[in-house]
Design an enzyme around this catalytic site. Structure first.
Site, PDB file in Angstrom:
ATOM      1  CE  LYS A  12      -4.195   3.139  -9.068  1.00  0.00           C
ATOM      2  NZ  LYS A  12      -2.793   2.822  -8.987  1.00  0.00           N
ATOM      3  CG  ASP A  51      -3.774  -2.170  -6.315  1.00  0.00           C
ATOM      4  OD1 ASP A  51      -3.484  -1.917  -7.498  1.00  0.00           O
ATOM      5  OD2 ASP A  51      -3.213  -3.067  -5.656  1.00  0.00           O
ATOM      6  N   GLY A 104      -1.140  -5.045  -4.250  1.00  0.00           N
ATOM      7  CA  GLY A 104      -1.101  -6.428  -4.721  1.00  0.00           C
ATOM      8  C   GLY A 104      -1.756  -6.640  -6.062  1.00  0.00           C
ATOM      9  CB  SER A 157       1.737   0.870 -14.602  1.00  0.00           C
ATOM     10  OG  SER A 157       0.677   1.321 -13.789  1.00  0.00           O
ATOM     11  N   GLY A 206      -0.519  -6.133  -8.735  1.00  0.00           N
ATOM     12  CA  GLY A 206       0.505  -6.744  -9.596  1.00  0.00           C
ATOM     13  C   GLY A 206       1.063  -8.029  -9.014  1.00  0.00           C
ATOM     14  CD  GLU A 234       4.147  -4.398  -4.267  1.00  0.00           C
ATOM     15  OE1 GLU A 234       4.246  -4.086  -5.452  1.00  0.00           O
ATOM     16  OE2 GLU A 234       3.048  -4.529  -3.695  1.00  0.00           O
TER      17      GLU A 234
HETATM   18  C1  5RP Z   1       1.720  -4.388  -7.193  1.00  0.00           C
HETATM   19  C2  5RP Z   1       1.160  -3.218  -6.496  1.00  0.00           C
HETATM   20  C3  5RP Z   1       1.089  -1.936  -7.242  1.00  0.00           C
HETATM   21  O1  5RP Z   1       1.769  -0.956  -6.528  1.00  0.00           O
HETATM   22  C4  5RP Z   1      -0.347  -1.551  -7.397  1.00  0.00           C
HETATM   23  O2  5RP Z   1      -1.035  -2.619  -8.035  1.00  0.00           O
HETATM   24  C5  5RP Z   1      -0.502  -0.263  -8.221  1.00  0.00           C
HETATM   25  O3  5RP Z   1      -0.173  -0.535  -9.544  1.00  0.00           O
HETATM   26  P1  5RP Z   1      -0.176   0.558 -10.679  1.00  0.00           P
HETATM   27  O4  5RP Z   1       0.913   1.529 -10.352  1.00  0.00           O
HETATM   28  O5  5RP Z   1       0.086  -0.227 -11.936  1.00  0.00           O
HETATM   29  O6  5RP Z   1      -1.531   1.220 -10.707  1.00  0.00           O
HETATM   30  O7  5RP Z   1       0.758  -3.270  -5.363  1.00  0.00           O
HETATM   31  O8  5RP Z   1       1.619  -5.564  -6.427  1.00  0.00           O
END
Ligand code: 5RP
Length: 218
Positions: A121, A84, A95, A30, A97, A103
């Site tokens: 975070k 995260d 991860g 996001s 997402g 990535e």
């Molecule tokens: C996806 C990721 C994202 O970068 C991580 O989950 C952060 O997501 P967000 O910006 O929605 O908080 O690693 O695999």
């Protein structure tokens, strides 16, 4: 100020690292979605982007940005992605997402890994607030899960999720990751593991934290 607003502040601040004629490495999630929207304003100044997920690829195209394959580029000046969790050494858990493998591949091409996050975070020890995602070949799911239990983790199968590479995700709870480099290597050595979500061997170079007082660049 809510979390999405802080994500937008970090994403907007990352634009200052985008230079004319660049191919920009773009992660997913996001926060990155906010970055892709902001990057659209520079679409006529950049050459294009390399994306770390099918979803980001689609959003980049919607912004009118050309998407290149990783096989078309030998290196990237910048790679912009979220996390995260991130520790003071700029090592991350990623991860959430389910895009961790792509990535890691795109991050490995980048000279400057720019991690964009909101302040929630930031942690001292990885694994404190977020389970560790691991991408696993489907046929190895149970044996990898058993191995993770012997290492002190509590793996949970992420129901209904198939990665862009056709694999599954195990989210491992109860891992306090005191030595992220060793943990990343150890988990990668388990047969059936494609990638784990510890990003320590290749940490971020630049961290942009969105806060109510503006973007803080570390
Ligand atoms: C996806 C990721 C994202 O970068 C991580 O989950 C952060 O997501 P967000 O910006 O929605 O908080 O690693 O695999």
């Amino acid at each position: 100020m809510n979390q999405l607003e802080m994500k937008k502040i970090a994403a907007q601040a990352a634009l200052q690292f985008v230079k004319p004629d660049m191919i920009v490495g773009v992660g997913s999630g996001s926060t990155v979605n906010c970055f892709i929207e902001a990057l659209g304003t520079l679409k006529d100044q950049i050459k294009g982007a390399v994306a770390a997920s099918k979803n980001s690829e689609e959003l980049l195209r919607q912004q009118g940005i050309e998407v290149f394959s990783t096989n078309d580029v030998s290196s990237l000046d910048i790679y912009v992605d979220g996390a995260d969790e991130i520790n003071p050494q700029k090592m991350m858990i990623k991860g959430g997402g389910a895009a961790l493998t792509r990535e890691k591949i795109v991050a490995a091409l980048a000279k400057n890994f720019i991690c964009i996050v909101d302040s929630s975070k930031q942690v001292d020890v990885l694994g404190s607030t977020f389970p560790l995602p691991i991408e696993v070949i489907p046929m190895a799911r149970s044996q990898v899960a058993r191995k993770l239990v012997t290492l002190g983790g509590a793996p949970e199968y992420r129901e209904g999720v198939v990665t862009d590479n056709g694999n599954i995700i195990l989210d491992v709870h109860n891992f306090a990751i005191m030595n992220p480099v060793e943990m990343e290597k150890e988990l990668n050595n388990i047969a059936g593991v494609v990638t784990n979500g510890v990003f320590a061997l290749r940490p971020a170079n630049t961290v942009i934290v969105g806060t109510p007082d503006g973007a803080k660049i570390i």
